[in-house]
Scaffold this motif. Structure first.
Motif, PDB file in Angstrom:
ATOM      1  N   VAL A 187      19.521  51.684 -32.889  1.00  0.00           N
ATOM      2  CA  VAL A 187      19.327  50.244 -32.729  1.00  0.00           C
ATOM      3  C   VAL A 187      20.525  49.658 -31.998  1.00  0.00           C
ATOM      4  O   VAL A 187      21.679  49.991 -32.291  1.00  0.00           O
ATOM      5  CB  VAL A 187      19.144  49.551 -34.091  1.00  0.00           C
ATOM      6  CG1 VAL A 187      19.112  48.027 -33.933  1.00  0.00           C
ATOM      7  CG2 VAL A 187      17.867  50.036 -34.766  1.00  0.00           C
ATOM      8  N   CYS A 188      20.247  48.781 -31.046  1.00  0.00           N
ATOM      9  CA  CYS A 188      21.282  48.128 -30.255  1.00  0.00           C
ATOM     10  C   CYS A 188      21.229  46.626 -30.513  1.00  0.00           C
ATOM     11  O   CYS A 188      20.154  46.020 -30.458  1.00  0.00           O
ATOM     12  CB  CYS A 188      21.062  48.414 -28.768  1.00  0.00           C
ATOM     13  SG  CYS A 188      22.299  47.690 -27.669  1.00  0.00           S
ATOM     14  N   ARG A 189      22.401  46.039 -30.809  1.00  0.00           N
ATOM     15  CA  ARG A 189      22.469  44.598 -31.064  1.00  0.00           C
ATOM     16  C   ARG A 189      23.628  43.971 -30.285  1.00  0.00           C
ATOM     17  O   ARG A 189      24.474  44.676 -29.734  1.00  0.00           O
ATOM     18  CB  ARG A 189      22.645  44.316 -32.558  1.00  0.00           C
ATOM     19  CG  ARG A 189      21.386  44.490 -33.389  1.00  0.00           C
ATOM     20  CD  ARG A 189      21.649  43.989 -34.780  1.00  0.00           C
ATOM     21  NE  ARG A 189      20.509  44.129 -35.663  1.00  0.00           N
ATOM     22  CZ  ARG A 189      20.566  43.877 -36.961  1.00  0.00           C
ATOM     23  NH1 ARG A 189      21.707  43.487 -37.517  1.00  0.00           N
ATOM     24  NH2 ARG A 189      19.506  44.016 -37.719  1.00  0.00           N
ATOM     25  N   THR A 190      23.662  42.638 -30.309  1.00  0.00           N
ATOM     26  CA  THR A 190      24.676  41.907 -29.553  1.00  0.00           C
ATOM     27  C   THR A 190      25.101  40.645 -30.283  1.00  0.00           C
ATOM     28  O   THR A 190      24.358  40.116 -31.122  1.00  0.00           O
ATOM     29  CB  THR A 190      24.124  41.527 -28.163  1.00  0.00           C
ATOM     30  OG1 THR A 190      25.128  40.819 -27.430  1.00  0.00           O
ATOM     31  CG2 THR A 190      22.905  40.628 -28.292  1.00  0.00           C
ATOM     32  N   PHE A 191      26.302  40.164 -29.952  1.00  0.00           N
ATOM     33  CA  PHE A 191      26.783  38.873 -30.441  1.00  0.00           C
ATOM     34  C   PHE A 191      26.469  37.756 -29.439  1.00  0.00           C
ATOM     35  O   PHE A 191      26.834  36.601 -29.665  1.00  0.00           O
ATOM     36  CB  PHE A 191      28.298  38.932 -30.654  1.00  0.00           C
ATOM     37  CG  PHE A 191      28.714  39.626 -31.918  1.00  0.00           C
ATOM     38  CD1 PHE A 191      29.178  38.890 -33.002  1.00  0.00           C
ATOM     39  CD2 PHE A 191      28.649  41.000 -32.032  1.00  0.00           C
ATOM     40  CE1 PHE A 191      29.578  39.523 -34.173  1.00  0.00           C
ATOM     41  CE2 PHE A 191      29.045  41.636 -33.189  1.00  0.00           C
ATOM     42  CZ  PHE A 191      29.508  40.898 -34.272  1.00  0.00           C
ATOM     43  N   SER A 192      25.802  38.089 -28.346  1.00  0.00           N
ATOM     44  CA  SER A 192      25.639  37.143 -27.240  1.00  0.00           C
ATOM     45  C   SER A 192      24.681  36.007 -27.534  1.00  0.00           C
ATOM     46  O   SER A 192      24.824  34.919 -26.980  1.00  0.00           O
ATOM     47  CB  SER A 192      25.159  37.885 -25.984  1.00  0.00           C
ATOM     48  OG  SER A 192      26.151  38.764 -25.523  1.00  0.00           O
ATOM     49  N   LYS A 193      23.689  36.240 -28.382  1.00  0.00           N
ATOM     50  CA  LYS A 193      22.622  35.256 -28.550  1.00  0.00           C
ATOM     51  C   LYS A 193      22.857  34.351 -29.755  1.00  0.00           C
ATOM     52  O   LYS A 193      23.330  33.227 -29.623  1.00  0.00           O
ATOM     53  CB  LYS A 193      21.274  35.979 -28.652  1.00  0.00           C
ATOM     54  CG  LYS A 193      21.008  36.981 -27.532  1.00  0.00           C
ATOM     55  CD  LYS A 193      21.074  36.351 -26.155  1.00  0.00           C
ATOM     56  CE  LYS A 193      20.793  37.391 -25.072  1.00  0.00           C
ATOM     57  NZ  LYS A 193      20.867  36.798 -23.711  1.00  0.00           N
TER      58      LYS A 193
ATOM     59  N   ASN B 248      18.960  32.700 -22.013  1.00  0.00           N
ATOM     60  CA  ASN B 248      18.739  32.850 -23.456  1.00  0.00           C
ATOM     61  C   ASN B 248      20.051  32.813 -24.243  1.00  0.00           C
ATOM     62  O   ASN B 248      20.222  33.536 -25.224  1.00  0.00           O
ATOM     63  CB  ASN B 248      17.983  34.143 -23.768  1.00  0.00           C
ATOM     64  CG  ASN B 248      16.535  34.074 -23.322  1.00  0.00           C
ATOM     65  OD1 ASN B 248      15.996  33.005 -23.104  1.00  0.00           O
ATOM     66  ND2 ASN B 248      15.911  35.221 -23.172  1.00  0.00           N
ATOM     67  N   THR B 249      20.985  32.001 -23.799  1.00  0.00           N
ATOM     68  CA  THR B 249      22.251  31.853 -24.498  1.00  0.00           C
ATOM     69  C   THR B 249      22.346  30.449 -25.087  1.00  0.00           C
ATOM     70  O   THR B 249      21.654  29.527 -24.648  1.00  0.00           O
ATOM     71  CB  THR B 249      23.449  32.088 -23.562  1.00  0.00           C
ATOM     72  OG1 THR B 249      23.315  31.233 -22.412  1.00  0.00           O
ATOM     73  CG2 THR B 249      23.510  33.535 -23.111  1.00  0.00           C
TER      74      THR B 249
ATOM     75  N   VAL C  91      29.127  20.414 -13.661  1.00  0.00           N
ATOM     76  CA  VAL C  91      28.794  21.637 -14.392  1.00  0.00           C
ATOM     77  C   VAL C  91      28.376  21.315 -15.824  1.00  0.00           C
ATOM     78  O   VAL C  91      27.472  21.964 -16.376  1.00  0.00           O
ATOM     79  CB  VAL C  91      29.999  22.611 -14.399  1.00  0.00           C
ATOM     80  CG1 VAL C  91      29.723  23.808 -15.300  1.00  0.00           C
ATOM     81  CG2 VAL C  91      30.315  23.077 -12.996  1.00  0.00           C
ATOM     82  N   LYS C  92      28.996  20.301 -16.435  1.00  0.00           N
ATOM     83  CA  LYS C  92      28.660  19.958 -17.819  1.00  0.00           C
ATOM     84  C   LYS C  92      27.243  19.416 -17.963  1.00  0.00           C
ATOM     85  O   LYS C  92      26.697  19.357 -19.080  1.00  0.00           O
ATOM     86  CB  LYS C  92      29.660  18.955 -18.381  1.00  0.00           C
ATOM     87  CG  LYS C  92      29.650  17.599 -17.698  1.00  0.00           C
ATOM     88  CD  LYS C  92      30.683  16.673 -18.328  1.00  0.00           C
ATOM     89  CE  LYS C  92      30.705  15.310 -17.646  1.00  0.00           C
ATOM     90  NZ  LYS C  92      29.410  14.615 -17.751  1.00  0.00           N
ATOM     91  N   ASP C  93      26.631  19.034 -16.849  1.00  0.00           N
ATOM     92  CA  ASP C  93      25.256  18.529 -16.888  1.00  0.00           C
ATOM     93  C   ASP C  93      24.222  19.633 -16.704  1.00  0.00           C
ATOM     94  O   ASP C  93      23.013  19.372 -16.744  1.00  0.00           O
ATOM     95  CB  ASP C  93      25.048  17.465 -15.801  1.00  0.00           C
ATOM     96  CG  ASP C  93      25.865  16.206 -16.065  1.00  0.00           C
ATOM     97  OD1 ASP C  93      26.011  15.864 -17.245  1.00  0.00           O
ATOM     98  OD2 ASP C  93      26.353  15.596 -15.098  1.00  0.00           O
ATOM     99  N   ILE C  94      24.680  20.859 -16.484  1.00  0.00           N
ATOM    100  CA  ILE C  94      23.772  21.993 -16.312  1.00  0.00           C
ATOM    101  C   ILE C  94      23.521  22.638 -17.672  1.00  0.00           C
ATOM    102  O   ILE C  94      24.439  23.079 -18.350  1.00  0.00           O
ATOM    103  CB  ILE C  94      24.355  23.048 -15.349  1.00  0.00           C
ATOM    104  CG1 ILE C  94      24.678  22.413 -13.993  1.00  0.00           C
ATOM    105  CG2 ILE C  94      23.394  24.218 -15.190  1.00  0.00           C
ATOM    106  CD1 ILE C  94      23.471  21.855 -13.258  1.00  0.00           C
ATOM    107  N   VAL C  95      22.255  22.675 -18.084  1.00  0.00           N
ATOM    108  CA  VAL C  95      21.864  23.319 -19.338  1.00  0.00           C
ATOM    109  C   VAL C  95      21.038  24.553 -18.990  1.00  0.00           C
ATOM    110  O   VAL C  95      19.972  24.447 -18.384  1.00  0.00           O
ATOM    111  CB  VAL C  95      21.050  22.375 -20.243  1.00  0.00           C
ATOM    112  CG1 VAL C  95      20.603  23.089 -21.511  1.00  0.00           C
ATOM    113  CG2 VAL C  95      21.863  21.137 -20.588  1.00  0.00           C
ATOM    114  N   ARG C  96      21.541  25.721 -19.367  1.00  0.00           N
ATOM    115  CA  ARG C  96      20.892  26.975 -19.007  1.00  0.00           C
ATOM    116  C   ARG C  96      19.828  27.352 -20.035  1.00  0.00           C
ATOM    117  O   ARG C  96      20.102  27.462 -21.225  1.00  0.00           O
ATOM    118  CB  ARG C  96      21.922  28.103 -18.911  1.00  0.00           C
ATOM    119  CG  ARG C  96      23.062  27.856 -17.933  1.00  0.00           C
ATOM    120  CD  ARG C  96      22.558  27.664 -16.508  1.00  0.00           C
ATOM    121  NE  ARG C  96      21.929  28.838 -15.961  1.00  0.00           N
ATOM    122  CZ  ARG C  96      22.515  29.651 -15.065  1.00  0.00           C
ATOM    123  NH1 ARG C  96      23.766  29.420 -14.684  1.00  0.00           N
ATOM    124  NH2 ARG C  96      21.859  30.677 -14.586  1.00  0.00           N
ATOM    125  N   LEU C  97      18.610  27.570 -19.543  1.00  0.00           N
ATOM    126  CA  LEU C  97      17.538  28.096 -20.370  1.00  0.00           C
ATOM    127  C   LEU C  97      17.122  29.491 -19.908  1.00  0.00           C
ATOM    128  O   LEU C  97      16.359  30.167 -20.594  1.00  0.00           O
ATOM    129  CB  LEU C  97      16.319  27.163 -20.333  1.00  0.00           C
ATOM    130  CG  LEU C  97      16.543  25.729 -20.825  1.00  0.00           C
ATOM    131  CD1 LEU C  97      15.265  24.923 -20.681  1.00  0.00           C
ATOM    132  CD2 LEU C  97      17.019  25.716 -22.271  1.00  0.00           C
TER     133      LEU C  97
END
Length: 237
Positions: free
Chosen positions: A215-221, A39-40, A30-36
């Motif tokens: 306006v809607c915002r997030t802490f996710s990115k 958008n996180t 799992v540590k070798d998986i890089v998610r693109l």
């Protein structure tokens, strides 16, 4: 079990395959998986997690949380340079979008959604029984003009979704254009600024003089906190 008829042909929001399933399928750790695709950030906020770990034993998780979220709203007020009462804290930006839909939409209303854009803009109105009207972006640059949006509006239009900068195309809409849209319609204009920190220009300032703008915002990115599920709405007084 009685289910509303709108769900007969409803297409659910498609979430991405978990990293552990991808790792298992291709024979990697799992540590070798890089998610693109999500958008996180691949980097967790380690300093913040360390501080949280030290404070964990003092957290009153056996009690209900402070539903005013006053401490967080005070921090947001400082960050956004706005009054503390202008904020609504949400369970991620998705709940913020859901709250907007539940607040302004009735069955049979129309919602304008640029395309392509964030898939939740479709899900929210369809759950409410509203009709989605797509406005296609230009093929050459994925641009979208004020006339394209307002030209699609009718007397039934109750909500206009804008993602700025847009996901997945990345192109922004100028603030003057957002202002013109808000002034050109009585419908609610919801601006999703999930990627504001990468762009640097915000429609938050426009909410002061436009009571149909939210306006809607997030802490996710930008803040690497997608798993915490914290977002917020900003609107006028």
């Amino acid at each position: 079990l009685r289910i509303r008829k709108i769900f007969d042909g409803f297409e659910p929001y498609g979430w991405e395959t978990p990293s552990h399933e991808i790792a298992e399928a291709v024979g990697l750790s799992v540590k070798d998986i890089v998610r693109l695709d999500t958008n996180t950030s691949p980097y967790p906020p380690l300093d913040e997690l360390t501080r949280l770990g030290k404070a964990a034993t003092s957290l009153e998780v056996n009690q209900y949380p402070d539903t005013t979220y006053l401490e967080l709203r005070r921090g947001l007020a400082t960050y956004c340079k706005l009054d503390v009462d202008r904020f609504v804290v949400t369970n991620g930006a998705d709940e913020g979008l859901d709250i907007i839909g539940k607040t302004v939409l009735a069955e049979g209303d129309e919602v304008i959604v640029p395309a392509p854009t964030y898939a939740m803009f479709r899900v929210v109105p369809e759950i409410m029984g509203a009709k989605v009207k797509y406005v296609r972006r230009r093929n050459n640059d994925f641009g979208l003009g004020v006339g394209d949006i307002l030209g699609a509006a009718t007397g039934k239009t109750s909500l206009i979704f804008l993602c700025n900068p847009n996901s997945p195309t990345g192109n922004p809409m100028k603030l003057d254009e957002i202002r013109s849209i808000a002034e050109g319609t009585s419908a609610t204009v919801a601006v999703d600024e999930a990627y504001y920190e990468y762009w640097g220009e915000s429609a938050i300032g426009l909410t002061e003089g436009h009571d149909n703008l939210v306006v809607c915002r997030t802490f996710s990115k930008a803040f690497s906190m997608a798993g915490v599920r914290v977002g917020y709405l900003v609107a006028g007084r």
